[in-house]
Enzyme design. Structure first.
Site, PDB file in Angstrom:
ATOM      1  N   HIS A  71       0.794  -1.216   0.000  1.00 40.76           N
ATOM      2  CA  HIS A  71       0.000   0.000   0.000  1.00 40.76           C
ATOM      3  C   HIS A  71       0.829   1.269   0.000  1.00 40.76           C
ATOM      4  O   HIS A  71       0.331   2.340  -0.338  1.00 40.76           O
ATOM      5  CB  HIS A  71      -0.961   0.027   1.193  1.00 40.76           C
ATOM      6  CG  HIS A  71      -2.191  -0.782   0.945  1.00 40.76           C
ATOM      7  ND1 HIS A  71      -2.237  -2.140   1.147  1.00 40.76           N
ATOM      8  CD2 HIS A  71      -3.412  -0.435   0.470  1.00 40.76           C
ATOM      9  CE1 HIS A  71      -3.436  -2.588   0.818  1.00 40.76           C
ATOM     10  NE2 HIS A  71      -4.170  -1.582   0.408  1.00 40.76           N
ATOM     11  N   GLY A  72       2.077   1.180   0.391  1.00 43.49           N
ATOM     12  CA  GLY A  72       2.866   2.390   0.367  1.00 43.49           C
ATOM     13  C   GLY A  72       4.239   2.158   0.946  1.00 43.49           C
ATOM     14  O   GLY A  72       4.468   1.202   1.680  1.00 43.49           O
TER      15      GLY A  72
END
Lengths: 367, 457
Positions: B311-312
């Site tokens: 996600h990041g």
């Protein structure tokens, strides 16, 4: 038997197509009166700007700016949000009777300390001159009970005045305006005060009760706050207060070679910012020579709240010089000496006063 | 170019769709491929090169792989996986790594950004590579079909992550269908409204307030939960709706996640295609839950750390992944029997609270901010501040709409109406869609509506 009718898809396709064609068929606009700004034009395609994504960003801003009837769409959005109970949009509160109220500035401690230091510096430097600060509350200060949550301007005002000492602020503007809060002392749709509001303060400031002829210059005034959120329920009137005396005026602007004999610029009357009828808006300096017998010469360090205040002062000074620190970058000390200033007035509305630092920058430069 | 931009809605989409209706069927796939590349270039032109190169590399490498046997096939497979994963990690984590090794040292470097949509792009690619390698599907020999699978613009930037197996059917046959076109446009509008009316309003809320009390902390947590749901589920609706306009049917990505009775169930209803990807390509190959309990726990934790990282590229996402990993493991072990006796509505509320707390880790990329937010959330000595009260007064209706919108309430009412008052159902839904269209346009315009005020002061 249930038979589905597939219409909506085509209806939507037609709607989307309609907007597609309005882009193609209508010519681009350059200026938006409602938003008081120039609109983005079609960007020039270059490979570099395309690779950097600058072109794409510019293009979206162009598409959005040239969308048909922006103000109409914004009105729908504002009314929807208001319907949904939203009480503050883009920093604008809905007050009673559709009065629009801008939120208050909330200065930091450092900001306030620097401001106090600079005002005291001004006081000490020119202790042979008369110095007064008129700090004007905004709507949010006077009509604080009409909105749900805000910085308490009256508290801010009192604590600021307390720390400044009593001899610079001589008039409690809050008390005066609160007394008249049921009159039109502010525009409903704009962030400025009206001439009537200015008159109540000037009567106290000049300790007089002069008579004026009142002319309505614009009775369909739509101010900045209404335009900011495209909420057009009310109109305002701009009233001009013309003194019943025969004082002659010579008005010079720093950014205009002409000399004028009036404080009003009538060409602004129905422009995108009709409040600019007062002195044509803001300038770095405005110098007003009057035929008044009074010898005193006034310097005003100001924001736009002063623009409709000056008409009430003309018979009390032989010369009035307005300096707007946001646009003035010269030597203030030199100006004060040249003009042989006897009185200094700081006239600000609280929102600009507690947000803008150009005043401090100006005073910092005085040795 | 995002789906909720004026350029996309009123220039790109009508034009692309209009032309699409008039070109011969034979070239429709090639046309969509070109349209998708233009779409991508409008989002991030500088990344177009690497995306196309990677696409060509994968196409030929996989075809080559399928011609090889045994050990060589496996080697080629490993090479392809390495190239894809390496590029993903390089673009995504290089700076996280640099930050880590240069912590507290004077060191500066120029950052480059992850190519737009890269995580989704690589995951689609990997799913194809795995499936061909496992001989679940034959390799694709038509580069247009393969290219369209990877770049199809409705799903290119943010999913859903489709499998080639499912997409292939669409590529071969996607005739115009009134029903799909009609439902697709409807869905696009619903998604658009979710994004511009709700997600953006919650974004305004969360960015206008600095948490200052317990009440404030929970308002923001709730707003986060709605903001990300309407943002992402809205986007997925738009993506699926757009696909339908061209006769494509792609997988659902959301299924009312906030009515889940456990966190595990939540992840079967939230970003469904990503969860499936991790399950099929990581969890099950690792052994899943078929071996020992300890191994299952290990596998779950691996999957969740990877999910977080995906996600990041900052620490908070790893914490976020770990947080869910631990909860899921607890649900499957310690609390397994205990939970069975808890009433459903309590489980829904509990799950919602756990998930919502998770969003704190998701939205704050700074450990300090996370700690401050958590501290306020449980600070019983500082329950209320006036600004938070104002937020409630200002936004309570929006929160109620958010609540209704994230539950299957409209669906239920719709089904009943459809059965009993068919004509009324049609009239109401059509009016609602037209209304949502008008409102969405007004919200889109308002985003760039700025009246210059300063110079007037």
């Amino acid at each position: 038997m249930k038979k589905n009718v597939y219409v909506i898809g085509w209806v939507l396709f037609v709607i989307f197509g309609f907007f597609f064609f309005t882009f193609i068929l209508t010519s681009d606009k350059t200026f938006s009166k409602e938003e008081n700004r120039t609109l983005t034009q079609k960007p020039k395609f270059t490979l570099t700007s395309f690779i950097n994504n600058d072109y794409q960003k510019e293009y979206e801003s162009y598409s959005s700016d040239q969308f048909t009837n922006r103000s109409f769409w914004m009105q729908i959005k504002t009314n929807t949000e208001k319907f949904l109970g939203v009480k503050k949009i883009n920093g604008v509160y809905f007050g009673k009777n559709n009065m629009l109220i801008s939120e208050s500035a909330s200065p930091s401690k450092d900001f306030i300390n620097r401001r106090i230091e600079n005002i005291l510096k001004l006081k000490n430097k020119y202790n042979d001159k008369y110095l007064e600060l008129l700090l004007i509350p905004n709507k949010i200060g006077i009509y604080k009970n009409d909105v749900d949550y805000n910085v308490d301007q009256e508290k801010l005002y009192n604590s600021f005045v307390d720390s400044l000492g009593n001899d610079i602020v001589k008039i409690n503007t809050f008390d005066i305006l609160n007394k008249h809060k049921n009159e039109k002392i502010f525009y409903d749709t704009d962030h400025h005060w009206t001439s009537l509001g200015a008159k109540y303060i000037s009567d106290e400031f000049t300790k007089s009760n002069d008579k004026y002829d009142i002319y309505t210059s614009n009775d369909k005034f739509v101010g900045t706050l209404a335009n900011k959120i495209a909420y057009y329920k009310n109109y305002d009137e701009i009233n001009l207060y013309i003194p019943q005396n025969d004082i002659k005026l010579y008005v010079e602007y720093s950014d205009d070679k002409n000399i004028y004999t009036s404080l009003y610029k009538l060409d602004k009357q129905f422009s995108s910012s009709p409040y600019d009828i007062f002195l044509g808006g803001n300038h770095s300096t405005v110098s007003i020579k009057t035929s008044s017998k009074n010898e005193r010469k006034l310097l005003i360090l100001k924001d736009s709240y002063a623009n409709c205040f000056v008409p009430f002062l003309t018979s009390y000074y032989s010369e009035i010089t307005l300096v707007d620190p946001r646009y003035y970058f010269d030597d203030l000390d030199k100006l004060i000496k040249e003009k042989e200033v006897t009185d200094i007035l700081l006239l600000y509305n609280m929102n600009t006063f507690f947000e803008d630092t150009s005043f401090d920058d100006l005073i910092d430069n005085i040795k | 170019m995002s789906f909720n931009s004026i350029t996309f809605c009123f220039k790109f989409l009508p034009l692309i769709l209009f032309i699409y209706f008039f070109i011969p069927n034979k070239i429709k796939n090639a046309y969509l491929l070109v349209a998708s590349l233009i779409f991508y270039a409008f989002g991030s032109a500088k990344d177009l090169g690497i995306m196309i190169l990677l696409l060509i590399y994968n196409f030929f490498a996989v075809n080559k792989m399928n011609k090889l046997n045994n050990r060589y096939r496996k080697l080629k497979f490993l090479e392809i996986i390495f190239v894809n994963v390496f590029l993903l990690c390089y673009f995504k984590y290089y700076f996280l790594f640099l930050d880590f090794v240069t912590y507290n040292k004077e060191f500066s470097y120029k950052k480059f950004l992850l190519p737009l949509g890269f995580s989704f792009y690589i995951f689609s690619m990997l799913s194809y590579v795995f499936d061909v390698f496992r001989k679940k599907i034959p390799n694709e020999t038509n580069i247009i079909s393969f290219g369209l699978y990877i770049t199809f613009f409705p799903k290119l930037l943010m999913g859903p992550i489709v499998r080639y197996e499912d997409f292939k059917k669409n590529i071969e046959n996607h005739p115009f269908s009134s029903e799909l076109f009609h439902n697709g446009f409807k869905r696009f509008i619903i998604g658009l409204a979710m994004k511009v009316m709700l997600a953006n309003t919650f974004l305004t809320l969360t960015s206008s307030y600095q948490v200052n009390s317990m009440l404030g902390a929970w308002i923001i947590i709730l707003a986060y939960a709605f903001q990300i749901y309407f943002d992402f589920a809205g986007y997925s609706n738009m993506a699926i709706g757009l696909s339908n306009l061209f006769g494509f049917q792609i997988e659902e990505n959301f299924n009312y996640p906030y009515i889940s009775k456990s966190v595990s169930e939540f992840w079967n209803r939230w970003h469904i295609t990503l969860g499936k990807w991790f399950k099929d390509y990581i969890y099950i190959p690792l052994g899943g839950n078929r071996t020992s309990k300890l191994k299952m726990i290990r596998n779950l934790m691996i999957v969740w750390i990877l999910t977080g990282m995906w996600h990041g590229a900052s620490y908070n996402f790893i914490i976020w992944g770990l947080y869910f990993g631990i909860i899921v493991v607890l649900e499957k072990t310690v609390f397994k029997n205990l939970l069975k006796n808890v009433p459903s509505f309590l489980r829904i509320i509990l799950t919602f609270i756990l998930v919502s707390i998770g969003w704190i880790f998701f939205f704050n990329n700074d450990i300090e901010k996370i700690m401050i937010h958590l501290k306020y959330a449980f600070d019983f000595n500082n329950k209320i501040d006036t600004e938070a009260l104002f937020l409630i007064k200002n936004y309570y209706l929006i929160f109620i709409i958010g609540f209704i919108g994230s539950m299957p309430i409209f669906d239920k009412i719709g089904t009943i109406l459809y059965e009993k008052h068919f004509v009324l159902y049609n009239i109401l839904t059509n009016i609602a869609i037209i209304l949502l269209t008008i409102l969405s346009i007004s919200y889109m315009i308002s985003g760039s509506y700025t009246s210059f005020l300063y110079f007037n002061f």
